[in-house]
Design an enzyme around this catalytic site. Structure first.
Site, PDB file in Angstrom:
ATOM      1  N   CYS A  87       0.821  -1.216   0.000  1.00 12.86           N
ATOM      2  CA  CYS A  87       0.000   0.000   0.000  1.00 12.86           C
ATOM      3  C   CYS A  87       0.849   1.257   0.000  1.00 12.86           C
ATOM      4  CB  CYS A  87      -0.931   0.003   1.205  1.00 12.86           C
ATOM      5  SG  CYS A  87      -1.779  -1.563   1.398  1.00 12.86           S
ATOM      6  N   CYS A 210     -12.969   0.300   8.435  1.00 16.53           N
ATOM      7  CA  CYS A 210     -12.098  -0.195   7.355  1.00 16.53           C
ATOM      8  C   CYS A 210     -12.201   0.686   6.118  1.00 16.53           C
ATOM      9  CB  CYS A 210     -12.505  -1.606   6.951  1.00 16.53           C
ATOM     10  SG  CYS A 210     -12.657  -2.756   8.326  1.00 16.53           S
ATOM     11  N   SER A 211     -11.061   0.889   5.453  1.00 16.73           N
ATOM     12  CA  SER A 211     -11.088   1.572   4.167  1.00 16.73           C
ATOM     13  C   SER A 211     -11.656   0.615   3.125  1.00 16.73           C
ATOM     14  CB  SER A 211      -9.677   2.029   3.779  1.00 16.73           C
ATOM     15  OG  SER A 211      -8.788   0.936   3.766  1.00 16.73           O
ATOM     16  N   ILE A 213     -12.483  -1.044  -0.880  1.00 14.24           N
ATOM     17  CA  ILE A 213     -11.782  -1.498  -2.090  1.00 14.24           C
ATOM     18  C   ILE A 213     -12.136  -0.508  -3.196  1.00 14.24           C
ATOM     19  CG2 ILE A 213     -11.852  -3.309  -3.844  1.00 14.24           C
ATOM     20  CD1 ILE A 213     -12.096  -5.278  -1.420  1.00 14.24           C
ATOM     21  N   LYS A 332     -10.172   6.096   4.330  1.00 19.53           N
ATOM     22  CA  LYS A 332     -11.487   5.661   4.790  1.00 19.53           C
ATOM     23  C   LYS A 332     -12.614   6.157   3.901  1.00 19.53           C
ATOM     24  CE  LYS A 332     -14.770   3.999   7.118  1.00 19.53           C
ATOM     25  NZ  LYS A 332     -15.428   3.897   5.802  1.00 19.53           N
ATOM     26  N   HIS A 336      -9.255   3.830  -1.232  1.00 22.27           N
ATOM     27  CA  HIS A 336      -7.884   3.324  -1.108  1.00 22.27           C
ATOM     28  C   HIS A 336      -7.526   2.399  -2.269  1.00 22.27           C
ATOM     29  CE1 HIS A 336      -4.166   1.992   0.496  1.00 22.27           C
ATOM     30  NE2 HIS A 336      -4.587   1.011   1.256  1.00 22.27           N
TER      31      HIS A 336
END
Lengths: 388, 136
Positions: A87, A210-211, A213, A332, A336
């Site tokens: 990442c 969670c970020s 997809i 977030k 991402h």
């Protein structure tokens, strides 16, 4: 070494972009950056592209050459290099481009990042992302990325007075900022209740910790600072580029609730720029999970260990706070697309320093920082950018 | 994970077999073949761990990758082995709410996962609460 400036930025909208291919994403971001710098493509000397896992996401490797080709640079045989560190790939592409220009070897360079994640099922993307951790000794026993960060959160909450509500405030703040960002994947404000009522993914982390997809690409153009005003009235100087590594597996870290690589990269960056945390007007940090933003705030020196939850709850990291964190909405809310994230962070800081951030604008922003994490902290890059 | 890739680490995974640096005495699990402290001056030899330790931190995995989807919810933990190293492993409990930081655990040989419906079955080490065996 000579000084380096950002002379152009471009970013696609982030989201589930089913109508857009990997190569179209890159082209869109690159074109926007060239237009921003008012630069003909023929002047580009080199490309550095951050990408984590095109092999898994679109079954395509060798993406440096692919991108040079589809950007019309194959006939000039422009060197094009893919950079990978999970990442953190985008920031390392940026760093390689900065080093190339600073060294004098190359003159006008594109640093870009791209990830096309939604061409495969969610379970495949989850597994591809798990490759950023130790496959043999973490992934093999069932560790997922949310699971690893959840173990950081459990350790942190056991040792420090971080409440579940304070953790949720990170997501609430980032959604509030994302709602003001035209490229953000999620543009709706949420409440603490939204987070606490969302499903558990890995205790104590819930879906809204969670970020997402994301598909997206971002590109910036770098030039020697001394030539920057040929292209733009508002060049942004790269004041520091720093990178650090740590153990690949979370279980081997000195302290589970500190990203030592963030501490190391942060210190190197402050030293290179001759600055302290108090000089930073805004920071884009790697909030792949809410707990990651808490760690980043502390590990970059904006407060002592154990205080970032209270800082967030009291609004000190909001747009009008003492140290605005993730004005873009962060990973977030902005999204991402892993390889693109580090470059998007630079784009956000440049917009802020130019005074072009619209309703997210931090008044009088002079100096901004980015922090981009690979895996659970095995790679970290920190950059400091300043108005000229 | 491919069969050869799994096969070459079978003894390590089945028996908690790690390594030890004869120069500084530091033990490694997962095994390392290069001591990060002594570097090239250290000699690395096999070292068998006793399999007892303590939960340092843990989570309950509710959403897993396909290979582990049928096992959810399950406890995943970082365990500090009594000899020093920390390892990531599942903790097998009757109810996931039993897991806690500081919990004493011991290693057991368990099935880890399977590759599809007809693929290879992977075995390895999980941990269970370290409670004395009931008498009689």
């Amino acid at each position: 070494m000579r000084d380096v400036a950002v002379i152009g930025i471009g970013c696609t909208t982030f989201g589930e972009k089913w109508g857009t291919s990997f190569r179209d994403l890159f082209l869109e971001a690159g074109t926007l950056a060239l237009e921003d710098a008012q630069l003909p493509g023929e002047q580009i000397d080199a490309l550095y592209v951050g990408n984590m896992s095109a092999g898994r996401f679109v079954e395509q490797e060798h993406v440096g050459a692919l991108i040079a080709d589809y950007s019309g640079m194959a006939s000039r045989h422009v060197p094009s290099t893919r950079v990978e560190s999970a990442c953190c790939s985008g920031s390392l592409a940026f760093r390689q481009a900065v080093i190339a220009v600073a060294s004098g070897l190359e003159e006008i360079v594109v640093a870009a990042g791209v990830e096309k994640m939604t061409d495969v099922e969610t379970s495949i993307s989850v597994d591809a992302l798990a490759a950023a951790a130790d496959r043999e000794w973490e992934g093999f026993v069932g560790a997922t990325f949310p699971g690893l960060y959840a173990m950081i959160a459990s350790d942190y909450m056991h040792r420090y007075a971080l409440t579940r509500e304070q953790l949720a405030e990170v997501a609430v703040k980032n959604h509030r900022n994302g709602a003001l960002n035209p490229i953000a994947q999620f543009r709706s404000p949420i409440t603490v209740e939204t987070v606490l009522r969302s499903s558990l993914v890995a205790d104590p982390l819930r879906l809204f910790d969670c970020s997402p997809i994301t598909d997206g690409a971002a590109a910036v153009i770098l030039a020697p600072l001394e030539r920057a005003r040929e292209f733009t009235d508002a060049p942004v100087k790269v004041m520091a580029t720093a990178q650090a590594s740590d153990t690949i597996a979370l279980h081997d870290r000195r302290d589970i609730s500190t990203l030592d690589a963030t501490v190391a990269a942060g210190r190197r960056a402050y030293e290179m720029a001759g600055l302290t945390p108090g000089s930073i007007d805004l920071v884009e940090v790697h909030d792949c999970f809410t707990i990651a933003e808490i760690l980043a705030i502390e590990d970059l020196g904006f407060c002592v260990k154990g205080e970032a939850g209270r800082l967030t709850e009291e609004g000190e990291t909001a747009l009008d706070g003492r140290i605005p964190v993730n004005t873009s909405g962060g990973l977030k809310a902005c999204g991402h697309p892993v390889g693109a994230t580090g470059i998007k962070q630079v784009c956000e800081v440049v917009q802020q320093l130019r005074g072009d951030a619209g309703r997210r604008q931090i008044d009088g922003a002079e100096i901004g920082m980015t922090q981009n994490v690979g895996g659970t902290g095995a790679s970290v890059a920190v950059h400091i950018l300043g108005r000229t | 994970m491919s069969v050869p890739r799994f096969w070459r680490k079978i003894s390590k995974r089945y028996n908690l077999e790690g390594t030890r640096c004869t120069q500084c005495g530091r033990t490694f699990y997962p095994p390392r073949t290069f001591c990060p402290d002594c570097r090239r001056s250290g000699e690395i030899v096999p070292f068998r761990f006793q399999g007892k330790g303590e939960v340092v931190t843990f989570t309950v995995i509710r959403t897993a990758s396909d290979a582990f989807a049928r096992q959810t919810p399950f406890v995943l933990a970082i365990i500090r082995l009594d000899e020093g190293p920390r390892v990531t492993a599942q903790v097998v409990v009757e109810n996931v709410s039993e897991a806690h930081i500081g919990m004493r655990v011991r290693s057991v040989f368990r099935r880890i996962g399977t590759e599809g419906d007809s693929g290879v079955i992977y075995y390895g080490t999980k941990f269970v609460p370290d409670v004395p065996y009931p008498e009689g």
